[in-house]
Scaffold this active site. Structure first.
Site, PDB file in Angstrom:
ATOM      1  N   TYR A  70      -6.858   7.365 -41.467  1.00  0.00           N
ATOM      2  CA  TYR A  70      -5.488   6.931 -41.178  1.00  0.00           C
ATOM      3  C   TYR A  70      -4.564   8.147 -41.067  1.00  0.00           C
ATOM      4  CZ  TYR A  70      -0.775   5.255 -42.198  1.00  0.00           C
ATOM      5  OH  TYR A  70       0.576   5.039 -42.168  1.00  0.00           O
ATOM      6  N   THR A 123       3.473   9.757 -41.755  1.00  0.00           N
ATOM      7  CA  THR A 123       3.118   9.338 -43.097  1.00  0.00           C
ATOM      8  C   THR A 123       2.840  10.528 -44.002  1.00  0.00           C
ATOM      9  OG1 THR A 123       1.338   8.312 -44.364  1.00  0.00           O
ATOM     10  CG2 THR A 123       0.754   9.073 -42.191  1.00  0.00           C
TER      11      THR A 123
END
Ligand SMILES: NC(=O)c1ccc[n+]([C@@H]2O[C@H](COP(=O)([O-])OP(=O)(O)OC[C@H]3O[C@@H](n4cnc5c(N)ncnc54)[C@H](O)[C@@H]3O)[C@@H](O)[C@H]2O)c1
Ligand SMILES: O=c1ccn([C@@H]2O[C@H](COP(=O)(O)OP(=O)(O)O[C@H]3O[C@H](CO)[C@@H](O)[C@H](O)[C@H]3O)[C@@H](O)[C@H]2O)c(=O)[nH]1
Length: 326
Positions: free
Chosen positions: A140, A116
């Site tokens: 995250y 990501t």
């Protein structure tokens, strides 16, 4: 190739699974259906199991004799990771460690990993290249960066070749209407705005209007899920041809603000949306835009849907076709 797709019943994994099947691969999905759906595999065989279930994972790998694994399974909501970080380290980091150990046990040597843009945190330079500092600002992103490190350290031993794809903001749906994002209580901007347009919400909040961006709202690089899926097919071709391990940004190289996205949804919907300006959301960097030159040259990847209105139109068409998917 014989392929195992973890998280293949989820939003992105299902689009990739469909393209892989269309490209002639033999695909098995491994998913606990925590945020995925059986219908989303479109008939590909599904092993309904958790990654933490080592016995099921071993049995699946032993039976399948897979030539590569694509690893999508993860928790993905940035604000939830701020509130409940250990949930993210357990599923995203620890379960990736378990998967890597299982791949070693079963001699699987090729991996495509879903990473990501959140690994960059708040980048100093936009667009951000793969060599930029890796300084995630939320759990995250940190959970995914730890996975990246395990994968690249393992690759350095010669045990594995990988393509790690750092997705920017994935959006849109299969233009054929078969697949799309169906997660209940979604938090992604375009999904939430389309739910509002379909009368499933009363309003949308803009999280922060005082960012150092042209209109004060956050800027993101939105990539159509079909273009992203194509990158995975090319990544597998690269590994099958004996190509070296790669880490690649997946984005178009330009961004849109929250207000620009909402304007596109209003254009496609044909009506104004009820919008409320609110405070910043914890964990959000001001701007994230990809330098996508490396994926273009390394894989020959060329976007087909670099068009915000097309992204929004496919997302809105999909949203209108729900709730049958729930
Ligand atoms: N959506 C985005 O904008 C975006 C951006 C960057 C990276 N990513 C990454 O892409 C991947 C897929 O994201 P998505 O948007 O499709 O999310 P999603 O929630 O739709 O898909 C995740 C899938 O993984 C499954 N899963 C989760 N934990 C599991 C476990 N322990 N065992 C078995 N299955 C499990 C879920 O049931 C679901 O089907 C994730 O790794 C995510 O971090 C997504
Ligand atoms: O109701 C909403 C939802 C979002 N936003 C804003 O819209 C932008 C985009 O938010 P969102 O769609 O939630 O995506 P991100 O938080 O940017 O994260 C996505 O994109 C990252 C990569 O850039 C991935 O790592 C994540 O998995 C994925 O959720 C952010 O500025 C949000 O603050 C709003 O203002 N209102």
């Amino acid at each position: 190739m014989r392929l195992l797709v973890t998280g293949g019943a989820g939003y992105i994994g299902s689009h990739v699974t469909r393209q892989l099947v269309e490209a002639g691969h033999d695909v098995t999905v491994y998913d606990n259906l925590g945020s995925g759906f059986r219908w989303a595999t479109l008939g590909a065989p599904l092993v309904e199991a958790d990654l933490a279930d080592t016995a099921r994972l071993d049995a699946t790998l032993a039976a399948g004799r897979f030539e590569a694994v694509l690893h999508f399974a993860a928790h993905i909501v940035v604000p939830e990771s701020v509130a409940d970080p250990l949930k993210y380290y357990a599923n995203n980091t620890r379960n990736t460690l378990g998967l890597l150990q299982a791949l070693l046990r079963h001699g699987v040597r090729r991996l495509v990993f879903s990473s990501t843009a959140a690994v960059y945190g708040t980048p100093e330079h936009i667009p951000v290249s793969e060599s930029a500092p890796l300084l995630p600002i939320n759990p995250y992103g940190a959970s995914k960066l730890m996975s990246e490190r395990m994968i690249s350290d393992l690759a350095a031993t010669g045990a594995l070749d990988h393509v790690t794809l750092r997705y920017f903001n994935v959006a849109g749906a299969d233009p054929g209407g078969r697949l799309g994002q169906a997660t209940p209580a979604a938090t992604h901007l375009i999904k939430v705005a389309c739910e509002l347009a379909c009368g499933k919400r009363e309003r949308i909040d803009v999280f922060g209007t005082d960012y150092p961006t042209p209109d004060g709202t956050c800027v993101r690089d939105y990539i159509h899920v079909e273009d992203l899926a194509r990158a995975h097919v090319l990544a597998l071709d690269h590994l099958a041809a004996g190509g070296q391990s790669l880490t690649l940004n997946c984005g178009y190289g330009h961004g849109y603000s929250v207000r620009e996205v909402l304007a596109a949804v209003e254009r496609q919907h044909g009506q104004a949306l009820t919008v409320r300006d609110t405070d910043r959301r914890p964990g959000d960097p001001a701007a994230l835009v990809a330098d996508s030159s490396r994926i273009r040259s390394a894989l020959g990847w060329q976007p087909q849907h670099d068009d915000l209105d097309f992204i929004v139109r496919t997302a809105l068409d999909w949203e209108r076709s729900l709730p049958r998917a729930g």
